[in-house]
Design a protein around this motif. Structure first.
Motif, PDB file in Angstrom:
ATOM      1  N   SER A 111       1.482  18.017 -17.704  1.00 21.97           N
ATOM      2  CA  SER A 111       0.566  18.687 -16.632  1.00 21.97           C
ATOM      3  C   SER A 111       1.144  19.825 -15.812  1.00 21.97           C
ATOM      4  O   SER A 111       0.251  20.648 -15.473  1.00 21.97           O
ATOM      5  CB  SER A 111      -0.165  17.688 -15.547  1.00 21.97           C
ATOM      6  OG  SER A 111       1.036  17.356 -14.706  1.00 21.97           O
TER       7      SER A 111
ATOM      8  N   HIS B 176      -1.425  24.051 -15.110  1.00 25.17           N
ATOM      9  CA  HIS B 176      -1.693  24.813 -13.762  1.00 25.17           C
ATOM     10  C   HIS B 176      -1.604  26.464 -13.989  1.00 25.17           C
ATOM     11  O   HIS B 176      -0.592  26.996 -14.126  1.00 25.17           O
ATOM     12  CB  HIS B 176      -0.897  24.554 -12.719  1.00 25.17           C
ATOM     13  CG  HIS B 176      -1.021  25.368 -11.351  1.00 25.17           C
ATOM     14  ND1 HIS B 176      -2.304  25.526 -11.037  1.00 25.17           N
ATOM     15  CD2 HIS B 176       0.057  25.925 -10.367  1.00 25.17           C
ATOM     16  CE1 HIS B 176      -1.950  26.413  -9.835  1.00 25.17           C
ATOM     17  NE2 HIS B 176      -0.724  26.530  -9.799  1.00 25.17           N
TER      18      HIS B 176
ATOM     19  N   THR C 242      -2.377  30.302 -13.560  1.00 22.85           N
ATOM     20  CA  THR C 242      -2.434  31.379 -12.393  1.00 22.85           C
ATOM     21  C   THR C 242      -3.080  32.597 -12.978  1.00 22.85           C
ATOM     22  O   THR C 242      -3.035  32.847 -14.381  1.00 22.85           O
ATOM     23  CB  THR C 242      -1.067  31.892 -11.780  1.00 22.85           C
ATOM     24  OG1 THR C 242       0.002  31.858 -12.815  1.00 22.85           O
ATOM     25  CG2 THR C 242      -0.654  30.537 -11.048  1.00 22.85           C
TER      26      THR C 242
ATOM     27  N   VAL D  28     -10.949  22.966  -6.264  1.00 18.13           N
ATOM     28  CA  VAL D  28     -10.561  22.991  -7.686  1.00 18.13           C
ATOM     29  C   VAL D  28     -12.021  23.511  -8.443  1.00 18.13           C
ATOM     30  O   VAL D  28     -12.805  22.792  -8.494  1.00 18.13           O
ATOM     31  CB  VAL D  28     -10.307  21.604  -8.069  1.00 18.13           C
ATOM     32  CG1 VAL D  28     -10.026  21.722  -9.677  1.00 18.13           C
ATOM     33  CG2 VAL D  28      -8.949  21.216  -7.396  1.00 18.13           C
TER      34      VAL D  28
ATOM     35  N   VAL E 210      -9.885  30.483 -12.440  1.00 18.94           N
ATOM     36  CA  VAL E 210      -8.805  30.234 -11.260  1.00 18.94           C
ATOM     37  C   VAL E 210      -9.519  30.785 -10.167  1.00 18.94           C
ATOM     38  O   VAL E 210     -10.169  31.756  -9.919  1.00 18.94           O
ATOM     39  CB  VAL E 210      -7.554  30.999 -11.347  1.00 18.94           C
ATOM     40  CG1 VAL E 210      -6.768  30.632 -12.483  1.00 18.94           C
ATOM     41  CG2 VAL E 210      -7.705  32.667 -11.313  1.00 18.94           C
TER      42      VAL E 210
ATOM     43  N   LEU F 275      -5.717  27.907  -7.341  1.00 13.02           N
ATOM     44  CA  LEU F 275      -5.959  26.663  -8.137  1.00 13.02           C
ATOM     45  C   LEU F 275      -6.723  26.688  -9.329  1.00 13.02           C
ATOM     46  O   LEU F 275      -7.554  27.693  -9.386  1.00 13.02           O
ATOM     47  CB  LEU F 275      -6.778  25.697  -7.197  1.00 13.02           C
ATOM     48  CG  LEU F 275      -6.170  24.626  -6.286  1.00 13.02           C
ATOM     49  CD1 LEU F 275      -7.112  24.071  -5.257  1.00 13.02           C
ATOM     50  CD2 LEU F 275      -5.354  23.808  -7.011  1.00 13.02           C
ATOM     51  N   SER F 276      -6.455  26.178 -10.351  1.00 13.71           N
ATOM     52  CA  SER F 276      -7.185  26.075 -11.661  1.00 13.71           C
ATOM     53  C   SER F 276      -7.736  24.884 -11.922  1.00 13.71           C
ATOM     54  O   SER F 276      -7.463  23.838 -11.140  1.00 13.71           O
ATOM     55  CB  SER F 276      -6.206  26.513 -12.981  1.00 13.71           C
ATOM     56  OG  SER F 276      -5.133  25.567 -12.860  1.00 13.71           O
TER      57      SER F 276
ATOM     58  N   GLY G 297      -4.939  22.581 -11.996  1.00 11.29           N
ATOM     59  CA  GLY G 297      -3.895  22.818 -10.760  1.00 11.29           C
ATOM     60  C   GLY G 297      -3.509  21.907 -10.005  1.00 11.29           C
ATOM     61  O   GLY G 297      -2.403  21.451  -9.556  1.00 11.29           O
TER      62      GLY G 297
ATOM     63  N   GLU H  43      -3.449  18.006 -10.268  1.00 12.36           N
ATOM     64  CA  GLU H  43      -3.008  17.118 -10.811  1.00 12.36           C
ATOM     65  C   GLU H  43      -1.312  17.402 -10.795  1.00 12.36           C
ATOM     66  O   GLU H  43      -0.613  16.540 -10.218  1.00 12.36           O
ATOM     67  CB  GLU H  43      -3.210  16.605 -12.081  1.00 12.36           C
ATOM     68  CG  GLU H  43      -2.482  15.582 -13.129  1.00 12.36           C
ATOM     69  CD  GLU H  43      -2.900  15.276 -14.456  1.00 12.36           C
ATOM     70  OE1 GLU H  43      -2.110  14.689 -15.119  1.00 12.36           O
ATOM     71  OE2 GLU H  43      -3.910  15.822 -14.730  1.00 12.36           O
TER      72      GLU H  43
ATOM     73  N   ALA I 192       0.614  19.240  -8.934  1.00 10.93           N
ATOM     74  CA  ALA I 192       1.016  19.119  -7.695  1.00 10.93           C
ATOM     75  C   ALA I 192       1.181  17.878  -6.964  1.00 10.93           C
ATOM     76  O   ALA I 192       1.870  17.577  -6.229  1.00 10.93           O
ATOM     77  CB  ALA I 192      -0.143  20.166  -6.543  1.00 10.93           C
TER      78      ALA I 192
ATOM     79  N   PRO J 109       3.078  23.534  -9.360  1.00  7.87           N
ATOM     80  CA  PRO J 109       3.730  24.486  -8.502  1.00  7.87           C
ATOM     81  C   PRO J 109       4.860  23.837  -7.363  1.00  7.87           C
ATOM     82  O   PRO J 109       4.799  22.687  -7.396  1.00  7.87           O
ATOM     83  CB  PRO J 109       2.543  24.821  -7.724  1.00  7.87           C
ATOM     84  CG  PRO J 109       1.570  23.829  -7.643  1.00  7.87           C
ATOM     85  CD  PRO J 109       1.616  22.899  -8.934  1.00  7.87           C
TER      86      PRO J 109
END
Length: 306
Positions: A10, A14, A16, A68, A73, A82-83, A86, A88, A90, A118
Protein backbone atom coordinates in the motif's frame (compact mmCIF):
# COMPACT_ATOMS: atom_id res chain seq x y z
CA UNK A 1 19.61 -11.95 15.96
CA UNK A 2 17.73 -10.92 12.85
CA UNK A 3 16.49 -7.58 11.57
CA UNK A 4 12.79 -7.41 10.78
CA UNK A 5 11.59 -5.39 7.79
CA UNK A 6 8.04 -4.06 8.06
CA UNK A 7 6.51 -2.88 4.81
CA UNK A 8 3.38 -3.21 2.69
CA UNK A 9 2.47 -2.73 -0.96
CA UNK A 10 0.00 0.00 0.00
CA UNK A 11 3.03 2.30 0.32
CA UNK A 12 2.91 2.46 -3.48
CA UNK A 13 -0.78 3.41 -3.49
CA UNK A 14 -0.46 6.87 -1.95
CA UNK A 15 -0.49 9.21 -4.94
CA UNK A 16 0.72 12.81 -4.99
CA UNK A 17 0.54 15.36 -7.80
CA UNK A 18 2.93 15.05 -10.73
CA UNK A 19 6.33 16.45 -9.84
CA UNK A 20 5.79 16.14 -6.10
CA UNK A 21 8.99 14.91 -4.38
CA UNK A 22 7.15 12.52 -2.03
CA UNK A 23 6.26 10.27 -4.93
CA UNK A 24 5.19 6.65 -5.34
CA UNK A 25 8.58 5.79 -6.84
CA UNK A 26 10.22 6.37 -3.46
CA UNK A 27 8.82 3.07 -2.21
CA UNK A 28 10.25 1.22 -5.18
CA UNK A 29 13.65 2.78 -4.62
CA UNK A 30 13.65 1.76 -0.96
CA UNK A 31 12.63 -1.80 -1.71
CA UNK A 32 15.26 -2.02 -4.45
CA UNK A 33 17.85 -0.89 -1.95
CA UNK A 34 16.83 -3.70 0.42
CA UNK A 35 16.82 -6.41 -2.25
CA UNK A 36 18.94 -9.42 -1.36
CA UNK A 37 19.50 -8.44 2.28
CA UNK A 38 18.88 -11.16 4.87
CA UNK A 39 15.87 -9.54 6.49
CA UNK A 40 12.86 -11.16 8.09
CA UNK A 41 10.03 -9.60 6.10
CA UNK A 42 6.67 -8.90 7.73
CA UNK A 43 3.61 -6.99 6.57
CA UNK A 44 3.14 -3.69 8.36
CA UNK A 45 -0.31 -3.91 10.00
CA UNK A 46 -2.89 -1.14 10.02
CA UNK A 47 -2.66 0.68 13.33
CA UNK A 48 -5.66 0.50 15.61
CA UNK A 49 -7.24 3.86 16.34
CA UNK A 50 -6.08 3.60 19.95
CA UNK A 51 -2.46 3.75 18.80
CA UNK A 52 -3.00 6.93 16.77
CA UNK A 53 -4.86 8.45 19.72
CA UNK A 54 -1.76 8.13 21.89
CA UNK A 55 -0.60 11.36 20.20
CA UNK A 56 -3.46 12.76 18.12
CA UNK A 57 -7.04 13.75 19.10
CA UNK A 58 -9.96 11.70 17.80
CA UNK A 59 -11.32 14.72 15.93
CA UNK A 60 -8.12 14.94 13.90
CA UNK A 61 -8.30 11.29 12.88
CA UNK A 62 -11.94 11.77 11.90
CA UNK A 63 -11.05 14.84 9.84
CA UNK A 64 -8.39 12.93 7.91
CA UNK A 65 -10.79 10.06 7.21
CA UNK A 66 -13.40 12.52 5.96
CA UNK A 67 -10.78 14.22 3.75
CA UNK A 68 -9.88 11.09 1.77
CA UNK A 69 -11.11 11.75 -1.80
CA UNK A 70 -12.95 9.20 -3.92
CA UNK A 71 -10.59 10.00 -6.80
CA UNK A 72 -7.71 12.31 -7.62
CA UNK A 73 -5.76 13.97 -4.82
CA UNK A 74 -6.88 16.41 -2.14
CA UNK A 75 -4.58 19.07 -0.76
CA UNK A 76 -4.72 19.28 3.05
CA UNK A 77 -1.64 21.46 3.62
CA UNK A 78 0.65 23.57 1.45
CA UNK A 79 2.58 20.46 0.38
CA UNK A 80 0.62 17.56 1.91
CA UNK A 81 -1.96 15.56 -0.02
CA UNK A 82 -4.37 12.68 0.41
CA UNK A 83 -5.35 10.26 -2.34
CA UNK A 84 -7.93 7.44 -2.23
CA UNK A 85 -5.14 5.08 -1.15
CA UNK A 86 -3.31 7.57 1.04
CA UNK A 87 -4.59 6.93 4.55
CA UNK A 88 -3.96 3.17 4.65
CA UNK A 89 -0.16 3.36 4.20
CA UNK A 90 0.08 6.14 6.79
CA UNK A 91 -1.82 3.95 9.23
CA UNK A 92 0.39 1.00 8.30
CA UNK A 93 3.47 3.13 8.95
CA UNK A 94 2.17 3.66 12.49
CA UNK A 95 1.14 0.02 12.79
CA UNK A 96 4.49 -1.17 11.49
CA UNK A 97 6.37 1.04 13.95
CA UNK A 98 4.28 -0.22 16.85
CA UNK A 99 4.69 -3.85 15.72
CA UNK A 100 8.44 -3.27 15.44
CA UNK A 101 8.53 -1.97 19.01
CA UNK A 102 6.61 -5.03 20.18
CA UNK A 103 8.91 -7.41 18.31
CA UNK A 104 12.25 -6.03 19.47
CA UNK A 105 11.07 -5.71 23.07
CA UNK A 106 9.92 -9.33 22.92
CA UNK A 107 13.41 -10.34 21.79
CA UNK A 108 12.26 -11.48 18.35
CA UNK A 109 14.93 -9.37 16.65
CA UNK A 110 17.78 -7.07 17.54
CA UNK A 111 16.52 -4.30 15.25
CA UNK A 112 13.72 -3.45 12.85
CA UNK A 113 13.25 -1.15 9.86
CA UNK A 114 9.84 0.21 8.85
CA UNK A 115 9.84 0.97 5.12
CA UNK A 116 6.58 2.84 4.61
CA UNK A 117 5.51 6.17 3.18
CA UNK A 118 4.29 8.88 3.66
CA UNK A 119 6.77 9.99 6.34
CA UNK A 120 5.60 11.16 9.75
CA UNK A 121 7.95 13.42 11.69
CA UNK A 122 6.35 16.74 10.66
CA UNK A 123 2.78 15.86 11.74
CA UNK A 124 1.91 17.86 14.84
CA UNK A 125 -0.84 17.15 17.38
CA UNK A 126 -3.71 18.14 15.10
CA UNK A 127 -1.89 19.33 11.98
CA UNK A 128 -0.81 17.43 8.87
CA UNK A 129 2.18 19.07 7.22
CA UNK A 130 5.43 18.43 5.40
CA UNK A 131 4.02 15.36 3.55
CA UNK A 132 3.18 13.80 6.96
CA UNK A 133 -0.16 12.69 8.42
CA UNK A 134 0.68 10.97 11.71
CA UNK A 135 3.57 11.29 14.16
CA UNK A 136 4.78 7.75 13.57
CA UNK A 137 7.88 7.63 15.76
CA UNK A 138 6.29 9.62 18.58
CA UNK A 139 3.39 7.17 18.64
CA UNK A 140 5.83 4.25 18.69
CA UNK A 141 7.69 5.86 21.60
CA UNK A 142 4.45 6.33 23.53
CA UNK A 143 3.53 2.68 22.93
CA UNK A 144 6.88 1.61 24.33
CA UNK A 145 6.41 3.82 27.39
CA UNK A 146 2.71 3.39 28.12
CA UNK A 147 1.93 -0.11 26.80
CA UNK A 148 5.22 -1.84 27.58
CA UNK A 149 5.98 0.20 30.68
CA UNK A 150 9.47 1.36 29.72
CA UNK A 151 10.95 4.18 31.76
CA UNK A 152 13.12 5.78 29.07
CA UNK A 153 13.08 5.87 25.26
CA UNK A 154 15.36 7.81 22.91
CA UNK A 155 14.10 9.13 19.57
CA UNK A 156 16.87 10.13 17.16
CA UNK A 157 16.11 12.01 13.92
CA UNK A 158 18.75 12.58 11.22
CA UNK A 159 16.38 13.72 8.46
CA UNK A 160 17.63 16.96 6.89
CA UNK A 161 14.43 18.71 8.03
CA UNK A 162 13.73 19.31 11.70
CA UNK A 163 11.32 16.81 13.25
CA UNK A 164 8.96 19.52 14.47
CA UNK A 165 6.04 17.11 14.75
CA UNK A 166 7.95 14.65 16.91
CA UNK A 167 9.18 17.53 19.04
CA UNK A 168 5.63 18.84 19.43
CA UNK A 169 4.22 15.44 20.37
CA UNK A 170 7.00 14.66 22.86
CA UNK A 171 7.60 18.20 24.19
CA UNK A 172 6.19 17.41 27.64
CA UNK A 173 7.32 13.76 27.75
CA UNK A 174 10.22 13.57 30.19
CA UNK A 175 10.60 9.84 29.60
CA UNK A 176 11.58 10.45 25.95
CA UNK A 177 14.87 12.02 24.88
CA UNK A 178 14.47 13.57 21.43
CA UNK A 179 17.53 14.46 19.34
CA UNK A 180 17.25 16.00 15.85
CA UNK A 181 20.01 17.03 13.46
CA UNK A 182 18.85 19.16 10.53
CA UNK A 183 19.87 21.89 8.15
CA UNK A 184 19.14 25.40 9.38
CA UNK A 185 17.77 27.54 7.89
CA UNK A 186 15.35 25.21 6.12
CA UNK A 187 11.73 24.08 6.29
CA UNK A 188 9.91 24.00 8.70
CA UNK A 189 11.90 26.76 10.40
CA UNK A 190 11.98 25.16 13.85
CA UNK A 191 14.77 23.28 15.62
CA UNK A 192 16.93 25.97 17.17
CA UNK A 193 19.35 24.79 19.84
CA UNK A 194 17.35 26.90 22.32
CA UNK A 195 14.33 24.57 21.91
CA UNK A 196 14.99 22.11 24.74
CA UNK A 197 11.62 20.64 25.71
CA UNK A 198 9.49 21.14 28.80
CA UNK A 199 11.85 18.99 30.85
CA UNK A 200 15.12 19.67 29.06
CA UNK A 201 14.85 16.39 27.16
CA UNK A 202 15.01 17.84 23.62
CA UNK A 203 18.38 18.33 21.91
CA UNK A 204 18.48 20.09 18.54
CA UNK A 205 21.60 20.01 16.36
CA UNK A 206 21.21 22.65 13.61
CA UNK A 207 23.69 22.25 10.74
CA UNK A 208 24.66 25.01 8.29
CA UNK A 209 23.94 24.65 4.56
CA UNK A 210 26.87 23.11 2.70
CA UNK A 211 28.19 21.26 5.73
CA UNK A 212 29.30 17.67 5.32
CA UNK A 213 29.02 14.40 7.18
CA UNK A 214 32.15 15.08 9.23
CA UNK A 215 30.50 17.99 11.04
CA UNK A 216 27.35 15.95 11.56
CA UNK A 217 29.36 13.04 13.00
CA UNK A 218 31.02 15.39 15.48
CA UNK A 219 27.69 16.85 16.57
CA UNK A 220 26.14 13.42 16.92
CA UNK A 221 29.09 12.12 18.95
CA UNK A 222 28.20 14.53 21.74
CA UNK A 223 24.49 13.80 21.40
CA UNK A 224 25.07 10.07 21.65
CA UNK A 225 27.13 10.52 24.81
CA UNK A 226 24.14 12.34 26.25
CA UNK A 227 21.91 9.49 25.10
CA UNK A 228 24.07 6.91 26.83
CA UNK A 229 23.87 8.97 30.04
CA UNK A 230 20.07 9.00 29.64
CA UNK A 231 20.23 5.17 29.39
CA UNK A 232 17.23 4.49 27.14
CA UNK A 233 15.72 1.01 27.07
CA UNK A 234 14.80 1.43 23.40
CA UNK A 235 16.12 3.61 20.58
CA UNK A 236 13.76 4.73 17.80
CA UNK A 237 15.24 6.37 14.70
CA UNK A 238 13.63 8.76 12.23
CA UNK A 239 15.74 7.73 9.25
CA UNK A 240 15.57 10.44 6.62
CA UNK A 241 18.10 10.33 3.79
CA UNK A 242 17.60 13.84 2.39
CA UNK A 243 20.83 15.18 3.91
CA UNK A 244 22.47 13.47 0.93
CA UNK A 245 24.39 15.82 -1.40
CA UNK A 246 22.20 14.71 -4.34
CA UNK A 247 18.89 15.47 -2.63
CA UNK A 248 16.89 18.24 -4.35
CA UNK A 249 15.21 19.67 -1.22
CA UNK A 250 18.22 20.70 0.87
CA UNK A 251 21.85 21.74 0.78
CA UNK A 252 23.79 19.40 3.06
CA UNK A 253 26.71 17.44 1.65
CA UNK A 254 26.41 13.95 3.13
CA UNK A 255 27.48 10.87 1.19
CA UNK A 256 26.19 7.29 1.36
CA UNK A 257 28.99 6.38 3.75
CA UNK A 258 27.92 9.10 6.20
CA UNK A 259 24.59 7.39 6.76
CA UNK A 260 26.40 4.11 7.41
CA UNK A 261 28.82 5.79 9.84
CA UNK A 262 26.06 7.53 11.77
CA UNK A 263 23.99 4.35 11.93
CA UNK A 264 27.04 2.48 13.24
CA UNK A 265 27.53 5.09 15.96
CA UNK A 266 23.84 4.94 16.91
CA UNK A 267 23.92 1.15 17.11
CA UNK A 268 27.08 1.20 19.23
CA UNK A 269 25.54 3.70 21.65
CA UNK A 270 22.32 1.68 21.80
CA UNK A 271 24.36 -1.46 22.55
CA UNK A 272 26.08 0.38 25.40
CA UNK A 273 22.60 0.89 26.86
CA UNK A 274 21.42 -2.66 26.12
CA UNK A 275 18.73 -1.15 23.88
CA UNK A 276 17.34 -2.47 20.60
CA UNK A 277 16.87 -0.16 17.61
CA UNK A 278 13.68 0.50 15.63
CA UNK A 279 14.23 2.62 12.51
CA UNK A 280 11.42 4.26 10.52
CA UNK A 281 11.78 5.74 7.04
CA UNK A 282 11.31 9.49 6.74
CA UNK A 283 12.59 11.62 3.82
CA UNK A 284 14.95 11.14 0.90
CA UNK A 285 13.91 12.46 -2.50
CA UNK A 286 16.67 11.66 -4.97
CA UNK A 287 15.71 8.11 -5.89
CA UNK A 288 19.20 6.76 -6.60
CA UNK A 289 20.66 8.31 -3.45
CA UNK A 290 17.70 7.03 -1.42
CA UNK A 291 18.19 3.48 -2.69
CA UNK A 292 21.90 3.45 -1.84
CA UNK A 293 21.55 5.22 1.51
CA UNK A 294 18.76 2.94 2.74
CA UNK A 295 20.87 -0.07 1.85
CA UNK A 296 23.85 1.38 3.73
CA UNK A 297 21.69 2.09 6.78
CA UNK A 298 20.03 -1.32 6.95
CA UNK A 299 23.27 -3.17 6.20
CA UNK A 300 24.73 -1.62 9.34
CA UNK A 301 21.64 -2.65 11.32
CA UNK A 302 22.26 -6.20 10.16
CA UNK A 303 25.95 -6.04 11.07
CA UNK A 304 25.12 -4.66 14.53
CA UNK A 305 22.78 -7.56 15.31
CA UNK A 306 25.13 -10.35 14.26
Amino acid sequence: MSVILYSHDSAAAHATPAGHPEQVARHGAVMAGLEGLALERRAAPVAEDAEVLRCHPAAYLQELRAAVPSDGVRQIDADTYLSPGGLEPALRAVGGACAAVDAVLAGEAGAAFVAMRPPGHHAETATAMGFCLFGTVAIAAKRALDHHGLDRVAVLDFDVHHGNGTQDLLWDEGRALFVSSHQMPLYPGTGAASETGAQGQVLNLPLPPGSDGALAQAEWAGALRRMVAFAPQLVIVSAGFDAHRDDPLAQLDWEDADFAALTRAICAAAADCGAAVVSCLEGGYDLAALERSVRAHVTVLLEATE
